[in-house]
Design an enzyme around this catalytic site. Structure first.
Site, PDB file in Angstrom:
ATOM      1  N   HIS A  49       0.827  -1.200   0.000  1.00 32.65           N
ATOM      2  CA  HIS A  49       0.000   0.000   0.000  1.00 32.65           C
ATOM      3  C   HIS A  49       0.861   1.250   0.000  1.00 32.65           C
ATOM      4  CE1 HIS A  49       0.414   1.413   4.217  1.00 32.65           C
ATOM      5  NE2 HIS A  49       0.441   0.140   4.554  1.00 32.65           N
ATOM      6  N   CYS A  84       3.427  -4.480   6.724  1.00 34.05           N
ATOM      7  CA  CYS A  84       3.045  -4.199   5.343  1.00 34.05           C
ATOM      8  C   CYS A  84       4.254  -3.810   4.500  1.00 34.05           C
ATOM      9  CB  CYS A  84       2.017  -3.078   5.292  1.00 34.05           C
ATOM     10  SG  CYS A  84       0.337  -3.610   5.692  1.00 34.05           S
TER      11      CYS A  84
END
Length: 235
Positions: free
Chosen positions: A190, A205
């Protein structure tokens, strides 16, 4: 890790990568931070390497000009304390940048990412790099990424994208996670506004610059392969 739920008006997820919520030091005028109002004029253990990286005269001795240049680099990437000291964390960050530059247009020359599966997104934790390949053809990248910090490392191995949310929202950290593509529990590619070299890293992440996250969104889809390997420096 991390249940996914939808709420009115936008998608929301209980996730644990939370990278975009990590604090960045407050940068103040002159390239310093709230934690460091003045330069550290002590010669650091990596003085020569840091001087060479920054294009400074390489004499292995800290000067006021060296300190200013080092502090500017630290402030740009959220390295604290932002005092211009050529310490291990600053040199580790620079070393990672050098390894990324050396990858050039052949990031998979060592063959560690399996490219016989069709389209695949490779993530090299050691060099903090990611790229997309179709067989032997490099489709995008390599680009710098920011992966999990010590204690919340991005897990290695073969994965598949199983959920995508272009306008994602973390309900744990109450922050946006644009162009989220989840491939391992609550772990996703992301976008983040942070520097890709901002230590200590994400909560798991794979953070990306906005343009790179958008390109990944356009090139990848649900069911596409992801392969994560290596070990992030400092973990």
């Amino acid at each position: 890790m991390g249940s996914i739920r939808v709420r009115a008006g936008r998608r929301a997820a209980t996730v644990f990568c939370g990278a975009v919520a990590l604090a960045v030091p407050l940068v103040v005028a002159g390239g310093g931070s709230a934690q460091a109002a003045s330069c550290n004029l002590t010669t650091g253990p990596h003085q020569r390497q840091v001087e060479q990286f920054l294009g400074r005269p390489v004499d292995g001795k800290q000067s006021a000009a060296d300190c200013t240049a080092i502090r500017s680099f630290q402030a740009a990437h959220g390295i604290t304390p932002t005092q211009g000291y050529a310490g291990p964390l600053t040199w580790r960050t620079m070393s990672t940048m050098l390894a990324q530059r050396a990858a050039g247009t052949t990031p998979n020359r060592d063959g560690k990412c399996p490219v016989n599966l069709g389209r695949i997104a490779c993530v090299d934790l050691t060099r903090q790099l990611s790229w997309i390949q179709d067989g032997a053809t490099l489709r995008y990248g390599p680009v710098p990424v920011r992966t999990g910090k010590d204690g919340t490392e991005t897990r290695t191995g073969p994965k598949k994208i199983y959920y995508r949310s272009i306008d994602h929202w973390s309900t744990i950290y109450d922050v946006a996670m644009p162009y989220s593509q989840f491939f391992d529990g609550g772990i996703a590619f992301h976008s983040t506004p942070k520097s890709m070299w901002n230590p200590p890293g994400s909560g798991g992440c794979v953070n990306m610059r906005p343009a790179d996250a958008k390109a990944y969104w356009n090139l990848l889809g649900k069911g596409d392969d992801v392969f994560v390997y290596g070990r992030k420096p400092g973990t």
